[in-house]
Design a protein around this motif. Structure first.
Motif, PDB file in Angstrom:
ATOM      1  N   UNK A   1       0.713  -1.289   0.083  1.00 50.00           N
ATOM      2  CA  UNK A   1      -0.144   0.090   0.071  1.00 50.00           C
ATOM      3  C   UNK A   1       1.003   1.482  -0.221  1.00 50.00           C
ATOM      4  N   UNK A   2       0.543   2.324  -0.797  1.00 49.29           N
ATOM      5  CA  UNK A   2       1.184   3.478  -1.007  1.00 49.29           C
ATOM      6  C   UNK A   2      -0.012   4.551  -0.740  1.00 49.29           C
ATOM      7  N   UNK A   3       0.215   5.491   0.337  1.00 50.72           N
ATOM      8  CA  UNK A   3      -0.658   6.590   0.529  1.00 50.72           C
ATOM      9  C   UNK A   3      -0.108   7.796   0.391  1.00 50.72           C
ATOM     10  N   UNK A   4      -0.196   8.165  -1.049  1.00 51.38           N
ATOM     11  CA  UNK A   4       0.429   9.732  -1.083  1.00 51.38           C
ATOM     12  C   UNK A   4      -0.754  10.881  -0.519  1.00 51.38           C
ATOM     13  N   UNK A   5      -0.081  11.800   0.228  1.00 48.62           N
ATOM     14  CA  UNK A   5      -0.904  12.964   0.560  1.00 48.62           C
ATOM     15  C   UNK A   5      -0.353  14.254  -0.027  1.00 48.62           C
ATOM     16  N   UNK A   6      -1.241  14.993  -0.706  1.00 49.81           N
ATOM     17  CA  UNK A   6      -0.885  16.117  -1.378  1.00 49.81           C
ATOM     18  C   UNK A   6      -2.418  17.065  -1.565  1.00 49.81           C
ATOM     19  N   UNK A   7      -1.921  18.169  -1.713  1.00 50.99           N
ATOM     20  CA  UNK A   7      -3.260  19.205  -2.059  1.00 50.99           C
ATOM     21  C   UNK A   7      -3.565  19.223  -3.392  1.00 50.99           C
ATOM     22  N   UNK A   8      -2.788  18.601  -4.135  1.00 44.87           N
ATOM     23  CA  UNK A   8      -3.113  18.768  -5.740  1.00 44.87           C
ATOM     24  C   UNK A   8      -3.654  17.461  -6.269  1.00 44.87           C
ATOM     25  N   UNK A   9      -4.797  17.295  -6.681  1.00 45.97           N
ATOM     26  CA  UNK A   9      -5.554  16.086  -6.995  1.00 45.97           C
ATOM     27  C   UNK A   9      -4.701  15.529  -8.468  1.00 45.97           C
ATOM     28  N   UNK A  10      -4.257  16.589  -9.237  1.00 44.10           N
ATOM     29  CA  UNK A  10      -3.888  16.246 -10.469  1.00 44.10           C
ATOM     30  C   UNK A  10      -2.570  15.407 -10.271  1.00 44.10           C
ATOM     31  N   UNK A  11      -1.586  16.381  -9.421  1.00 46.19           N
ATOM     32  CA  UNK A  11      -0.382  15.637  -9.189  1.00 46.19           C
ATOM     33  C   UNK A  11      -0.559  14.173  -8.680  1.00 46.19           C
ATOM     34  N   UNK A  12      -1.613  13.965  -7.684  1.00 46.59           N
ATOM     35  CA  UNK A  12      -1.649  12.796  -7.022  1.00 46.59           C
ATOM     36  C   UNK A  12      -2.113  11.512  -8.242  1.00 46.59           C
ATOM     37  N   UNK A  13      -2.807  11.851  -9.010  1.00 47.84           N
ATOM     38  CA  UNK A  13      -3.438  11.120 -10.394  1.00 47.84           C
ATOM     39  C   UNK A  13      -2.441  10.687 -11.142  1.00 47.84           C
ATOM     40  N   UNK A  14      -1.607  11.931 -11.347  1.00 50.79           N
ATOM     41  CA  UNK A  14      -0.429  11.489 -12.381  1.00 50.79           C
ATOM     42  C   UNK A  14       0.475  10.619 -11.902  1.00 50.79           C
ATOM     43  N   UNK A  15       0.992  10.756 -10.563  1.00 51.24           N
ATOM     44  CA  UNK A  15       1.934  10.015  -9.511  1.00 51.24           C
ATOM     45  C   UNK A  15       1.413   8.456  -9.693  1.00 51.24           C
ATOM     46  N   UNK A  16       0.143   8.386  -9.484  1.00 53.34           N
ATOM     47  CA  UNK A  16      -0.365   7.083  -9.298  1.00 53.34           C
ATOM     48  C   UNK A  16      -0.494   6.243 -10.437  1.00 53.34           C
ATOM     49  N   UNK A  17      -0.773   7.041 -11.877  1.00 52.69           N
ATOM     50  CA  UNK A  17      -0.658   6.418 -13.123  1.00 52.69           C
ATOM     51  C   UNK A  17       0.660   5.808 -13.331  1.00 52.69           C
ATOM     52  N   UNK A  18       1.880   6.534 -12.991  1.00 50.78           N
ATOM     53  CA  UNK A  18       3.239   6.263 -13.283  1.00 50.78           C
ATOM     54  C   UNK A  18       3.458   4.917 -12.295  1.00 50.78           C
ATOM     55  N   UNK A  19       3.244   4.949 -11.081  1.00 49.84           N
ATOM     56  CA  UNK A  19       3.573   4.006 -10.125  1.00 49.84           C
ATOM     57  C   UNK A  19       2.892   2.921 -10.325  1.00 49.84           C
TER      58      UNK A  19
ATOM     59  N   UNK B   1       0.627  -2.931  -6.408  1.00 48.49           N
ATOM     60  CA  UNK B   1       0.511  -2.034  -5.620  1.00 48.49           C
ATOM     61  C   UNK B   1      -0.726  -1.326  -5.544  1.00 48.49           C
ATOM     62  N   UNK B   2      -1.367  -1.001  -4.051  1.00 49.70           N
ATOM     63  CA  UNK B   2      -2.493  -0.320  -4.070  1.00 49.70           C
ATOM     64  C   UNK B   2      -2.205   1.007  -3.562  1.00 49.70           C
ATOM     65  N   UNK B   3      -2.781   1.904  -4.324  1.00 46.08           N
ATOM     66  CA  UNK B   3      -2.480   3.474  -4.351  1.00 46.08           C
ATOM     67  C   UNK B   3      -3.692   4.032  -3.458  1.00 46.08           C
ATOM     68  N   UNK B   4      -3.682   4.516  -2.500  1.00 45.56           N
ATOM     69  CA  UNK B   4      -4.948   5.302  -1.804  1.00 45.56           C
ATOM     70  C   UNK B   4      -4.391   6.739  -1.623  1.00 45.56           C
ATOM     71  N   UNK B   5      -4.493   7.518  -2.499  1.00 42.53           N
ATOM     72  CA  UNK B   5      -4.363   8.819  -2.398  1.00 42.53           C
ATOM     73  C   UNK B   5      -5.076   9.829  -1.655  1.00 42.53           C
ATOM     74  N   UNK B   6      -4.403  10.661  -0.802  1.00 39.59           N
ATOM     75  CA  UNK B   6      -5.611  11.748  -0.167  1.00 39.59           C
ATOM     76  C   UNK B   6      -5.128  13.036  -0.818  1.00 39.59           C
TER      77      UNK B   6
END
Length: 324
Positions: A106-124, A131-136
């Protein structure tokens, strides 16, 4: 469960409301001041990425050197199944950890930018499909509410970003992190270290002027979002080392007397010639100071690693007083 989930704890209008409050307060106080988070719109993020590649800006390279060298050791010590990263952005540096943690699911990235989170999740997820990515989408300065993920967990706060918080703010932040961690969890913290003034100032005032453009970008953000009429040419970029506080300050210094109007706030901010607007504080640390701040928040410093030149440190800490 889908390999990707996204939770928003930051209300959609929270960013605009916070910007309005910070500008209203910051431009009417003495001395004038704005928090550094407003640098980071799309253009500001691009400029910061350029800064990390500059010869003067050592922190990113130094931290990456430590991560590459110590990722296996971190994995062995923690046995982490979940990696939480605060202020994750593009998640670039944490790839070194993700690839080295054999038990990680599990990877939990936390950021104020939804676009940055979605972009990083696609790459990862392309690199690590299991890997399960649960972005916040969240601002960690206003409370942490992490999802229920398997332990042990490593919570990473990298890049020396903790230096943007004042001592009292750091105490509140570290206590909040401590409250989220369970037995067996760990905090991986990046801290830039005290060093000679010339090296420090150069890192925030590069010869190419990229940091100056980054600093002035906050004026563009305020103009665009709040209808202000800042002219960036009316201000000079300034970077200073405060030896007493042991931090770098970035400021914008008015070249002439100027009145800046912010119609959406019904505000007129008066600058005298030479008056400065502080836009960032970046504290630098010593090992014993980090240990003391962690201990005050209920952590025990277990590991301390630096790059070869001793410019930057990664520390691994565990919650003190919790049974394993």
């Amino acid at each position: 469960m889908s390999p990707f989930a996204l939770t928003r704890t930051l209300p959609l209008d929270a960013t605009t409301a916070a910007l309005r409050a910070d500008v209203s307060t910051g431009l009417t106080r003495s001395p004038k001041e704005l928090p550094p988070k407003w640098f980071y719109d799309a253009r500001g993020s691009e400029l910061f990425d350029e800064i990390t590649l500059l010869p003067e800006y050592y922190p990113t390279r130094a931290e990456r050197e430590i991560l590459v060298a110590r990722a296996g050791e971190i994995a062995e010590i923690t046995g982490a199944r979940t990696l939480v990263e605060l202020g994750s952005g593009s998640s670039d540096k944490t790839r070194h950890l993700i690839g080295a943690l054999p038990s990680l699911d599990h990877y939990v990235p936390v950021d104020v930018s939804e676009s940055a989170l979605r972009g990083a999740a696609r790459t990862l997820l392309a690199e690590h499909p299991a890997l399960t990515v649960h972005a916040l989408v969240a601002d960690f300065q206003y409370g942490l509410a992490l999802p229920d993920t398997p332990g042990p967990r490593v919570l990473a706060f990298l890049g020396g970003t903790i230096g943007n918080l004042r001592p009292a703010e750091r105490a509140v932040f570290l206590a909040a992190v401590r409250a989220e961690l369970a037995p067996g969890d760990a905090l991986l913290l990046g801290t830039d270290l005290v060093k000679d003034e010339r090296t420090l100032v150069a890192a925030y005032d590069d010869a190419a002027g990229v940091t100056a453009a980054f600093n002035k970008n906050v004026l563009t953000v305020i103009n665009r979002e709040l209808g202000a009429d800042f002219d960036a040419d009316d201000f000079d970029h300034v970077a200073l080392w405060d030896a007493k506080e042991e931090w770098i300050e970035m400021r914008l210094r008015a070249r002439r007397a100027v009145v800046v109007k912010v119609p959406s706030l019904d505000l007129a901010a008066h600058f005298t010639a030479g008056e400065e607007l502080r836009t960032e504080v970046s504290a630098k640390f010593r090992r014993e100071g980090v240990r003391a701040e962690l201990a005050a928040a209920g952590f025990e410093l277990d590991r301390w690693w630096t790059d070869e030149e001793g410019r930057f440190a990664l520390s691994l800490s565990t919650p003190a007083g919790l049974p394993e």
